[in-house]
Design an enzyme around this catalytic site. Structure first.
Site, PDB file in Angstrom:
ATOM      1  N   HIS A  12       8.483   7.396   4.477  1.00 32.51           N
ATOM      2  CA  HIS A  12       8.054   7.316   3.063  1.00 32.51           C
ATOM      3  C   HIS A  12       7.114   8.444   2.617  1.00 32.51           C
ATOM      4  O   HIS A  12       6.314   8.257   1.699  1.00 32.51           O
ATOM      5  CB  HIS A  12       7.410   5.947   2.807  1.00 32.51           C
ATOM      6  N   HIS A  59      -1.335   2.089   0.822  1.00 27.65           N
ATOM      7  CA  HIS A  59      -2.249   3.057   1.437  1.00 27.65           C
ATOM      8  C   HIS A  59      -3.595   3.024   0.713  1.00 27.65           C
ATOM      9  O   HIS A  59      -3.980   4.004   0.068  1.00 27.65           O
ATOM     10  CB  HIS A  59      -1.653   4.460   1.385  1.00 27.65           C
ATOM     11  N   HIS A 193       3.693  10.456  13.299  1.00 29.64           N
ATOM     12  CA  HIS A 193       2.815  11.356  12.537  1.00 29.64           C
ATOM     13  C   HIS A 193       1.360  10.938  12.696  1.00 29.64           C
ATOM     14  O   HIS A 193       1.063   9.782  12.943  1.00 29.64           O
ATOM     15  CB  HIS A 193       3.201  11.485  11.061  1.00 29.64           C
ATOM     16  N   GLU A 240       3.057   2.733  11.570  1.00 26.94           N
ATOM     17  CA  GLU A 240       3.866   2.267  10.425  1.00 26.94           C
ATOM     18  C   GLU A 240       5.232   1.755  10.876  1.00 26.94           C
ATOM     19  O   GLU A 240       5.874   0.977  10.170  1.00 26.94           O
ATOM     20  CB  GLU A 240       4.043   3.409   9.402  1.00 26.94           C
TER      21      GLU A 240
HETATM   22  C1  DHB Z   1       1.983  11.672   4.868  1.00 24.92           C
HETATM   23  C2  DHB Z   1       2.686  10.663   5.498  1.00 24.92           C
HETATM   24  C3  DHB Z   1       2.415   9.324   5.211  1.00 24.92           C
HETATM   25  O1  DHB Z   1       3.014   8.275   5.826  1.00 24.92           O
HETATM   26  C4  DHB Z   1       1.490   9.005   4.253  1.00 24.92           C
HETATM   27  O2  DHB Z   1       1.337   7.717   3.941  1.00 24.92           O
HETATM   28  C5  DHB Z   1       0.766  10.013   3.627  1.00 24.92           C
HETATM   29  C6  DHB Z   1       1.026  11.351   3.934  1.00 24.92           C
HETATM   30  C7  DHB Z   1       2.273  13.104   5.144  1.00 24.92           C
HETATM   31  O3  DHB Z   1       3.038  13.428   6.051  1.00 24.92           O
HETATM   32  O4  DHB Z   1       1.771  13.956   4.424  1.00 24.92           O
HETATM   33 FE    FE Z   2       2.202   6.261   5.128  1.00 30.20          FE
END
Ligand code: DHB
Ligand code: FE
Length: 284
Positions: A12, A59, A193, A240
């Protein structure tokens, strides 16, 4: 009775929404990413459900450290795109399905899962970016959406195992709704991530590939992955991925039914700081 026809899994990343909203999706950086969703957009057009049950995470937009629901079900008639600091995304308002949402809340709480009932909430990129990836830029979303928010931001967060079992309970709830609705469940967020600290920018392609293999073929094993393994192997925001397990737990094969069919699988790096994963599974 209502039935659950398919599940969709997708990351997302907010920058994907910005790329679409600012007309940058054909740029060389974004083109390979959006190409991976071409099949999916056509598939969704051909298989538009009556309702999407969309598992996502907020978030710190609708919720904050003041109140942290572990699982929150959106029972409102509509949900506005949230202002996350740059104004609300120019995407359609999200129509809910209060009747099915209330039924699921009732049924799942009776099955011993404590849900927070939300009657007013704005929805952030966690919900709108998956819709954009799967639907493009329509004037209105193709069907009502029930937002289901999971706390994966502030520990303690729910385990993969509990999320999987919750998916099973949601499946029983959908099956017991007394209207012949075709429902899809979407699990969103992930993949590997990390957005902060010394390991910011971490991507783990091996973990992501293994997670998708397990999710599709051995979901109980995917559900057994512990928090510490997500953080170590997939980065702090890799957690997540537990939301994918809610969708997977709702599929027929893990609830005494026939095998599921893999319709599409896609993986791409990079998209902002995040590895993007995507899959579609269909009940037969
Ligand atoms: C990013 C990824 C995310 O899941 C998020 O909630 C906010 C930023 C990103 O990769 O920039
Ligand atoms: Fe996120």
């Amino acid at each position: 009775m209502a039935h659950l026809s398919a599940s969709v899994y997708t990351s997302h990343v907010p920058a994907i929404g910005a790329a679409l909203d600012l007309g940058k999706s054909a740029e060389p950086y974004w083109q390979p990413l959006f190409k991976g969703y071409e099949y999916s957009k056509q598939w969704l057009k051909d298989n538009t459900p009556d309702v999407i049950f969309l598992v996502y995470n907020d978030h710190a937009t609708a919720f904050s450290l003041d109140i942290i629901p572990t699982f929150a079900i959106g029972c409102a008639a509509e949900f506005q795109p949230a202002d996350e600091g740059w104004g609300p995304r120019p995407v359609p308002m999200v129509k809910g399905h209060p009747e099915l949402a209330s039924h699921i809340a009732h049924s799942v709480i009776q099955q011993d899962f404590d849900l927070t009932i939300v009657n007013k909430m704005d929805v952030d990129h966690g919900l709108t970016v998956p819709l954009s990836l799967m639907c493009g830029q329509p004037a209105s979303w193709p069907c009502p959406v029930i937002p289901f928010a999971v706390n994966v931001v502030q520990y303690p967060v729910p385990s993969g195992k509990r999320c999987f079992q919750l998916g099973q309970a949601i499946q029983r709830a959908i099956k017991s709704f007394d209207e012949p609705l075709n429902v899809q469940i979407w699990g969103t967020g992930g993949m590997s991530h990390q957005l902060q600290g010394p390991r910011a920018g971490l991507i783990n392609k091996e973990f992501d590939a293994r997670f998708m293999d397990l999710l599709i073929h051995q979901p109980e094993q995917a559900a057994a992955i512990s928090h510490i393994d997500y953080v170590r192997d997939a980065g702090s925001e890799g957690i997540e991925l537990v939301m994918w397990l809610i969708a997977r737990g709702a599929m027929a094969d893990v609830n005494g039914g026939p095998p599921v069919e893999l319709m599409h699988r896609f993986y791409h790096v990079p998209a902002s700081n995040t590895a993007v994963g995507h899959a579609i599974l269909k009940n037969s």
